[in-house]
Design a protein around this motif. Structure first.
Motif, short mmCIF file in Angstrom:
data_model
loop_
_atom_site.label_atom_id
_atom_site.label_comp_id
_atom_site.label_asym_id
_atom_site.label_seq_id
_atom_site.Cartn_x
_atom_site.Cartn_y
_atom_site.Cartn_z
N HIS A 1 0.87 -1.18 0.00
CA HIS A 1 0.00 0.00 0.00
C HIS A 1 0.90 1.23 0.00
O HIS A 1 1.76 1.36 0.87
CB HIS A 1 -0.89 0.01 1.24
N TYR A 2 0.70 2.12 -0.97
CA TYR A 2 1.57 3.28 -1.10
C TYR A 2 0.80 4.47 -1.64
O TYR A 2 -0.37 4.35 -2.02
CB TYR A 2 2.77 2.96 -1.99
N HIS A 3 1.46 5.61 -1.65
CA HIS A 3 0.85 6.81 -2.21
C HIS A 3 1.90 7.59 -2.98
O HIS A 3 3.10 7.32 -2.86
CB HIS A 3 0.27 7.69 -1.09
N LYS B 1 -0.79 12.94 -4.67
CA LYS B 1 -2.10 12.51 -4.16
C LYS B 1 -1.88 11.72 -2.87
O LYS B 1 -2.04 10.49 -2.83
CB LYS B 1 -2.83 11.66 -5.19
N PRO B 2 -1.51 12.40 -1.78
CA PRO B 2 -1.13 11.71 -0.55
C PRO B 2 -2.25 10.91 0.10
O PRO B 2 -1.97 9.98 0.87
CB PRO B 2 -0.66 12.85 0.37
N ASP B 3 -3.52 11.24 -0.20
CA ASP B 3 -4.65 10.55 0.44
C ASP B 3 -5.17 9.37 -0.37
O ASP B 3 -6.08 8.67 0.08
CB ASP B 3 -5.79 11.54 0.70
N GLU B 4 -4.61 9.17 -1.54
CA GLU B 4 -5.08 8.08 -2.40
C GLU B 4 -4.27 6.81 -2.11
O GLU B 4 -3.06 6.79 -2.26
CB GLU B 4 -4.95 8.45 -3.87
N ASP B 5 -4.96 5.76 -1.66
CA ASP B 5 -4.31 4.49 -1.32
C ASP B 5 -4.17 3.63 -2.57
O ASP B 5 -5.15 3.17 -3.14
CB ASP B 5 -5.14 3.75 -0.25
N LEU B 6 -2.93 3.44 -3.00
CA LEU B 6 -2.65 2.60 -4.16
C LEU B 6 -2.16 1.24 -3.67
O LEU B 6 -1.45 1.15 -2.67
CB LEU B 6 -1.59 3.26 -5.04
N ARG C 1 7.16 6.61 0.81
CA ARG C 1 5.82 6.69 0.24
C ARG C 1 5.06 5.37 0.39
O ARG C 1 3.97 5.21 -0.16
CB ARG C 1 5.90 7.10 -1.24
N ASP D 1 2.98 2.96 2.74
CA ASP D 1 2.18 3.07 3.96
C ASP D 1 2.18 1.78 4.77
O ASP D 1 2.25 1.80 5.99
CB ASP D 1 0.75 3.46 3.61
#
Length: 357
Positions: free
Chosen positions: A177-179, A183-188, A223, A225
């Motif tokens: 899980h990273y960002h 777009k710091p609030d978008e969970d990729l 970056r 999470d």
């Protein structure tokens, strides 16, 4: 001193057992373990009795040349036959780092080991971290002035480093899980086969292959999470040496569509010693004399200095490194790299010009 043929072998076994911090050995336990190991090594052996092991320990502690310090302590133990808890008297070396078969460390060796353990201790979650702690405690609490200083970038989530280290060493697929900074609030999310942790320019990076598509990617740890191990997924081992991935680049970014450029550049007398003693890339070398003469004829304003060449793929780090020397490093070939640097410098100059108006 005991004279039978197995004496030194018993000392070697006892030395390992008494150093352990993962088991609590009583005298009976030590006797049983020594007998078992002797039997594995010498099938025809008759084994040894409790009294022999007792004499061996007494010799190591008081009579022989070793004069080891043995700690005696009690632990609560459980008897599975009687289903009762009892107090067991155990033995171990007072210093977990001690061994009668290890050469005494020099002061320099001890200092370097302490510094290395201190650095590793920054990263929570490393496997066998308790063993590292045992080594550190074995070195004692000797406080000394720092002699070696490394540039460090402590991670906000140092436990992440340990988790990734474990995933790589245990060959586990992970769900990452990273960002991105934009777009710091978008969970990729992406499933990866992790292969390598690498530090560059005070940042740590994870290099891994995507589970779908098989593309080799890198992620900056600042970056990331979290990572979740996926033990039910089949791990794909990287074929070859992953470090070869960095042979043709500066830094960590690989652009698949970039060829390897033969980059020729001039370095002034002011900066040449810096570039020669710290090459920009492993491929760096001096140009042949005839080629140097040809370039001096072509660019007569380039007085003094040296002419060098590196063979690299184009990426952000390459351009940044070549521009970092300012007017003391000029790229001569190829034009594509030269033009990109020119555009970059022009943009900088334009913005500074506005500041001065």
């Amino acid at each position: 001193m005991p004279t039978n043929k197995n004496a030194m072998t018993r000392y070697k076994i006892l030395d390992e057992l008494l150093s352990s911090r993962y088991h609590n050995y009583s005298l009976d336990d030590l006797t049983e373990e020594v007998c078992k190991r002797l039997s594995d090594m010498y099938p025809d052996t008759d084994g040894v009795g409790r009294r022999t092991i007792e004499k061996d320990i007494n010799y190591l502690e008081y009579e022989g040349p070793f004069m080891v310090e043995i700690e005696r302590y009690s632990v609560a133990s459980y008897n599975s036959d009687t289903h009762k808890t009892y107090s067991k008297r155990c033995l171990r070396y007072a210093n977990p780092a001690f061994s009668i078969f290890k050469k005494e460390m020099s002061d320099d060796e001890e200092y370097l080991l302490r510094e290395a353990l201190s650095m590793l201790g920054q990263f929570d979650g490393l496997p066998n971290l308790d063993r590292l702690e045992g080594l550190r405690l074995g070195l004692g609490n000797n406080k000394e002035k720092q002699i070696i200083s490394f540039t460090k970038n402590p991670l906000e989530n140092s436990n992440l480093f340990g988790e990734l280290f474990t995933a790589i060493s245990q060959k586990q697929v992970i769900e990452l899980h990273y960002h991105v900074f934009s777009k710091p609030d978008e969970d990729l999310q992406i499933n990866l086969n992790p292969y390598l942790l690498k530090e560059y320019n005070r940042r740590w990076y994870l290099f891994a292959e995507s589970e779908k598509g098989g593309k080799l990617l890198n992620f900056s740890l600042d970056r990331i999470d979290k990572c979740i191990p996926l033990p039910s997924h089949k791990y794909k081992v990287y074929e070859g040496n992953i470090n070869e991935w960095f042979d043709d680049i500066i830094g960590v970014t690989v652009l698949d569509n970039s060829p390897v450029y033969k980059i020729k550049f001039w370095v002034s007398d002011i900066s040449k010693d810096y570039v020669m003693t710290k090459p920009i890339h492993d491929s760096q070398r001096n140009l042949p004399i005839d080629e140097v003469q040809s370039l001096r004829n072509k660019y007569p304003f380039l007085e003094g200095g040296i002419f060098l060449r590196i063979d690299c793929k184009r990426n952000y780090e390459l351009i940044r490194e070549l521009t970092s020397f300012g007017e003391n490093l000029l790229v001569l070939e190829p034009k594509k790299i030269q033009n990109e640097i020119f555009e970059k410098i022009s943009k900088i100059n334009n913005k500074y010009s506005k500041l001065r108006t």
